[in-house]
Design an enzyme around this catalytic site. Structure first.
Site, PDB file in Angstrom:
ATOM      1  CG  ASP A   1      58.426  75.063  30.276  1.00 57.85           C
ATOM      2  OD1 ASP A   1      57.243  74.684  30.118  1.00 57.85           O
ATOM      3  OD2 ASP A   1      58.755  76.273  30.274  1.00 57.85           O
TER       4      ASP A   1
ATOM      5  CG  HIS B   1      56.471  75.713  34.622  1.00 54.74           C
ATOM      6  ND1 HIS B   1      55.107  75.935  34.587  1.00 54.74           N
ATOM      7  CD2 HIS B   1      56.880  75.660  33.324  1.00 54.74           C
ATOM      8  CE1 HIS B   1      54.712  76.019  33.323  1.00 54.74           C
ATOM      9  NE2 HIS B   1      55.763  75.859  32.536  1.00 54.74           N
TER      10      HIS B   1
HETATM   11 ZN   LIG Z   1      55.824  76.196  30.442  1.00 54.13          ZN
END
Ligand SMILES: [Zn+2]
Length: 365
Positions: free
Chosen positions: A171, A271
């Site tokens: 991320d 994610h």
């Molecule tokens: Zn993110």
């Protein structure tokens, strides 16, 4: 347009921070409503409650039911009012933290966020993702201010599954490239203004920290210990990436991530794992120098982030599926339109397929 930077009012980090934040929390409220799910309550509940109690703070602990829904938020607000608490503490993962933020917003109370993992850059931000009770996406709630305090206990985070810390690096990997794209295109960030040199510098520091410390931090997390490198990565994954994305903006990498959520075979990915591949795809889309692409691929390989479609689980009917991913990526309002040049589903599809080929070539060296 004005330039805007925003951040949590206070950020604390270190081993046993979960037991020590009372000395700062007492300035926010004299009583706190503490929410965590059953697992986290067993893991860290005692530390948090004893630590707050040691500073004369009255606490009421309540079980979070696992879904950040309006129904759950209302249920907890009712209980908070019965207890007469004047602040809220969320301990745990993203949904618990998002629920704590929502309670604080609706009741106009100070919010303390205590993540037990460093898998995304969401904790510092002024937004929550709200789901229905059955777990489907409902809406984003954007708040007028960030949490009052974010507390990262690195001793707890070091003992969490390694894959979560690595996903957090994925991320964080996108932050600099998306921030730079938004800066170049003068896009409006999540903070509602143009980027500042400060936010851009934090985004750059985030990327440099990942390259310097990422592999060392993964190794420390594999044995569950806190080292300087792990501390640096927790800060990069959470604070640097958090300010970077919120106050500079998102661009292609996160939009491509959103595109991949339509594929069943990618649902097992975190994610940050999809964002890492989205980052590689953005580099191809913007035709970054080969040296930079190789640096990113080398980093991903070392820490364990995917750089090919096969690693993401996409193995059959690839062209059709990526065409659909690219279409979703380019939907109206998606952050890919923050790129400093026009983007089409065809150009995104071409970038993803080429990123995959680059990744394959890199792995077969
Ligand atoms: Zn993110």
């Amino acid at each position: 347009m004005l330039k805007v930077i925003q951040s949590p009012a206070k950020y604390l980090q270190g081993p046993n921070a979960a037991a020590q934040f009372g000395q700062y929390a007492k300035n926010l409220a004299d009583s706190f409503f503490v929410i965590a799910d059953d697992f986290v309550m067993k893991l860290a509940g005692d530390q948090v409650l004893t630590g707050l109690g040691a500073h004369g703070i009255r606490c009421h602990a309540e079980r979070f039911n696992g879904e950040c829904s309006h129904v759950e938020i209302k249920r907890l607000i009712t209980l908070l009012k019965q207890q007469g608490c004047r602040g809220v503490v969320g301990v745990g993962g993203g949904k618990t933290l998002d629920t704590a933020k929502a309670i604080g917003y609706y009741e106009n109370l100070p919010v303390v966020i205590v993540p037990t993992i460093a898998s995304t850059d969401a904790p510092t931000s002024a937004l929550s993702v709200i789901y229905t009770e059955s777990g489907e996406f409902e809406e984003y709630l954007i708040y007028p201010k960030n949490p009052d305090m974010v507390v990262m206990d690195t001793a707890i985070i070091a003992k969490a599954p390694v894959r979560l810390l690595v996903a957090g690096m994925g991320d964080a990997l996108s932050t600099w490239f998306e921030a730079k794209a938004c800066f170049d295109s003068r896009a409006t960030s999540m903070a509602g203004g143009q980027s500042t040199a400060a936010a851009l510098s934090l985004a750059r520091l985030c990327y440099d920290t990942l390259l310097a410390e990422g592999e060392k931090a993964r190794l420390a997390a594999e044995v569950g210990v806190v080292t300087d490198a792990l501390e640096r990565i927790v800060e990069a994954n959470t604070y640097l990436s958090g300010i970077g994305f919120e106050s500079s903006g998102l661009a292609a990498a996160h939009a491509i991530h959103n595109g991949f959520t339509i594929l069943e075979e990618c649902h097992h990915l975190y994610h940050g794992e999809k964002v890492a591949f989205g980052t590689l795809s953005q580099l191809v889309l913007q035709n970054s120098p080969m040296e930079e692409i190789e640096t990113v691929m080398g980093f991903c390989q070392k820490v364990g982030l995917p750089i090919t479609l096969a690693q993401m689980g996409v193995k059959q009917g690839v062209e059709e599926k990526i065409a659909a991913v690219a279409k979703t990526t380019c939907a109206e309002g998606e952050t890919i339109h923050n790129m400093p040049f026009a983007v089409t589903p065809d150009s995104v599809c071409a970038a993803i397929l080429t990123a995959d080929r680059l990744g394959q070539q890199w792995l077969s060296r």
